[in-house]
Scaffold this motif. Structure first.
Motif, PDB file in Angstrom:
ATOM      1  N   ILE A   3      30.734 -72.050  56.623  1.00 13.77           N
ATOM      2  CA  ILE A   3      29.582 -71.280  56.647  1.00 13.77           C
ATOM      3  C   ILE A   3      28.475 -71.869  55.470  1.00 13.77           C
ATOM      4  O   ILE A   3      27.376 -71.879  55.226  1.00 13.77           O
ATOM      5  CB  ILE A   3      29.804 -69.886  56.559  1.00 13.77           C
ATOM      6  CG1 ILE A   3      28.655 -69.039  56.774  1.00 13.77           C
ATOM      7  CG2 ILE A   3      30.155 -69.638  55.322  1.00 13.77           C
ATOM      8  CD1 ILE A   3      28.708 -67.556  56.951  1.00 13.77           C
ATOM      9  N   SER A   6      25.749 -74.449  56.054  1.00 12.52           N
ATOM     10  CA  SER A   6      24.820 -74.468  56.788  1.00 12.52           C
ATOM     11  C   SER A   6      23.850 -73.419  56.123  1.00 12.52           C
ATOM     12  O   SER A   6      22.830 -72.912  56.460  1.00 12.52           O
ATOM     13  CB  SER A   6      24.990 -73.671  58.305  1.00 12.52           C
ATOM     14  OG  SER A   6      25.645 -72.326  58.145  1.00 12.52           O
ATOM     15  N   ASN A  27      20.604 -67.628  52.736  1.00  7.49           N
ATOM     16  CA  ASN A  27      20.697 -67.253  54.074  1.00  7.49           C
ATOM     17  C   ASN A  27      21.965 -68.141  54.854  1.00  7.49           C
ATOM     18  O   ASN A  27      21.864 -69.196  54.698  1.00  7.49           O
ATOM     19  CB  ASN A  27      19.312 -67.760  54.855  1.00  7.49           C
ATOM     20  CG  ASN A  27      19.218 -67.126  56.109  1.00  7.49           C
ATOM     21  OD1 ASN A  27      20.102 -67.535  57.015  1.00  7.49           O
ATOM     22  ND2 ASN A  27      18.152 -66.240  56.467  1.00  7.49           N
ATOM     23  N   ASN A  29      23.353 -68.790  57.965  1.00 10.81           N
ATOM     24  CA  ASN A  29      23.506 -69.094  59.328  1.00 10.81           C
ATOM     25  C   ASN A  29      22.631 -68.192  60.295  1.00 10.81           C
ATOM     26  O   ASN A  29      22.738 -68.054  61.148  1.00 10.81           O
ATOM     27  CB  ASN A  29      24.948 -68.989  59.947  1.00 10.81           C
ATOM     28  CG  ASN A  29      25.156 -69.770  61.317  1.00 10.81           C
ATOM     29  OD1 ASN A  29      24.327 -70.407  61.504  1.00 10.81           O
ATOM     30  ND2 ASN A  29      25.922 -69.370  62.162  1.00 10.81           N
ATOM     31  N   ASN A  30      21.439 -67.972  59.452  1.00 10.45           N
ATOM     32  CA  ASN A  30      20.424 -67.075  59.837  1.00 10.45           C
ATOM     33  C   ASN A  30      20.943 -65.661  60.627  1.00 10.45           C
ATOM     34  O   ASN A  30      20.581 -65.032  61.336  1.00 10.45           O
ATOM     35  CB  ASN A  30      19.622 -67.714  61.153  1.00 10.45           C
ATOM     36  CG  ASN A  30      18.664 -68.844  60.702  1.00 10.45           C
ATOM     37  OD1 ASN A  30      18.145 -68.753  59.434  1.00 10.45           O
ATOM     38  ND2 ASN A  30      18.678 -69.906  61.425  1.00 10.45           N
ATOM     39  N   GLU A  31      22.173 -65.182  59.810  1.00 13.47           N
ATOM     40  CA  GLU A  31      22.989 -64.022  60.056  1.00 13.47           C
ATOM     41  C   GLU A  31      23.005 -63.035  58.934  1.00 13.47           C
ATOM     42  O   GLU A  31      22.706 -61.831  59.181  1.00 13.47           O
ATOM     43  CB  GLU A  31      24.238 -64.133  60.555  1.00 13.47           C
ATOM     44  CG  GLU A  31      24.136 -65.084  62.032  1.00 13.47           C
ATOM     45  CD  GLU A  31      25.430 -65.215  62.361  1.00 13.47           C
ATOM     46  OE1 GLU A  31      26.238 -64.561  62.101  1.00 13.47           O
ATOM     47  OE2 GLU A  31      25.726 -66.410  63.150  1.00 13.47           O
ATOM     48  N   ILE A  32      22.992 -63.619  57.545  1.00  7.60           N
ATOM     49  CA  ILE A  32      23.265 -62.843  56.723  1.00  7.60           C
ATOM     50  C   ILE A  32      22.624 -63.512  55.521  1.00  7.60           C
ATOM     51  O   ILE A  32      22.385 -64.674  55.425  1.00  7.60           O
ATOM     52  CB  ILE A  32      24.635 -62.886  56.218  1.00  7.60           C
ATOM     53  CG1 ILE A  32      25.788 -62.356  57.277  1.00  7.60           C
ATOM     54  CG2 ILE A  32      25.016 -62.021  54.657  1.00  7.60           C
ATOM     55  CD1 ILE A  32      27.161 -62.432  56.985  1.00  7.60           C
ATOM     56  N   GLU A  33      21.617 -62.407  54.620  1.00  8.87           N
ATOM     57  CA  GLU A  33      21.185 -63.177  53.541  1.00  8.87           C
ATOM     58  C   GLU A  33      21.912 -62.418  52.290  1.00  8.87           C
ATOM     59  O   GLU A  33      22.073 -61.219  52.112  1.00  8.87           O
ATOM     60  CB  GLU A  33      19.733 -62.640  53.426  1.00  8.87           C
ATOM     61  CG  GLU A  33      18.991 -63.583  54.291  1.00  8.87           C
ATOM     62  CD  GLU A  33      17.484 -63.458  53.972  1.00  8.87           C
ATOM     63  OE1 GLU A  33      16.691 -64.250  54.344  1.00  8.87           O
ATOM     64  OE2 GLU A  33      17.034 -62.417  53.370  1.00  8.87           O
TER      65      GLU A  33
END
Length: 118
Positions: A3, A6, A27, A29-33
């Motif tokens: 992870i 990315s 950020n 994987n454009n899922e969690i910040e």
């Protein structure tokens, strides 16, 4: 793929006299910040370091922990490289010189004991 490979890094620079000097958003994987990751001056302003968000009420205990120390070191290095690039464009040359000097103070000089003359 890990992870951390990315991760996207966004840096918001602040004034040279402010602490934190910059706020990093990571950020995943454009899922969690992960927000409010600070780049801080040391108290003496002779060094600069990056850390994960922390809770003041719990004696600045980290809220986010990367379990693998080597992976965290790689992440720190990548963030600081991006910080340097952004800082060079953002700050006045004299201010950037202070930042560079503080970053260079952080690099540890490696000495081989066998190389020291008696």
């Amino acid at each position: 793929m890990k992870i951390l490979d990315s991760i996207k890094i966004k840096i918001k620079l602040r004034g040279i006299d402010e602490n934190p000097l910059a706020i990093v958003t990571l950020n995943l994987n454009n899922e969690i910040e992960l927000r409010f990751c600070p780049i801080l001056w040391k108290q003496s302003r002779t060094g600069i370091f990056f850390t994960m968000p922390s809770l003041k009420n719990f004696h600045f205990q980290s809220c986010v922990v990367v379990l693998d120390k080597e992976e965290y070191a790689k992440l720190q290095e990548r963030i600081m490289q991006e910080f340097i690039l952004a800082a060079k464009e953002f700050y006045h040359p004299n201010e950037f010189e202070l930042i560079e000097k503080a970053l260079n103070m952080e690099k540890k000089e490696e000495v081989n004991p066998d190389d020291i003359p008696f």
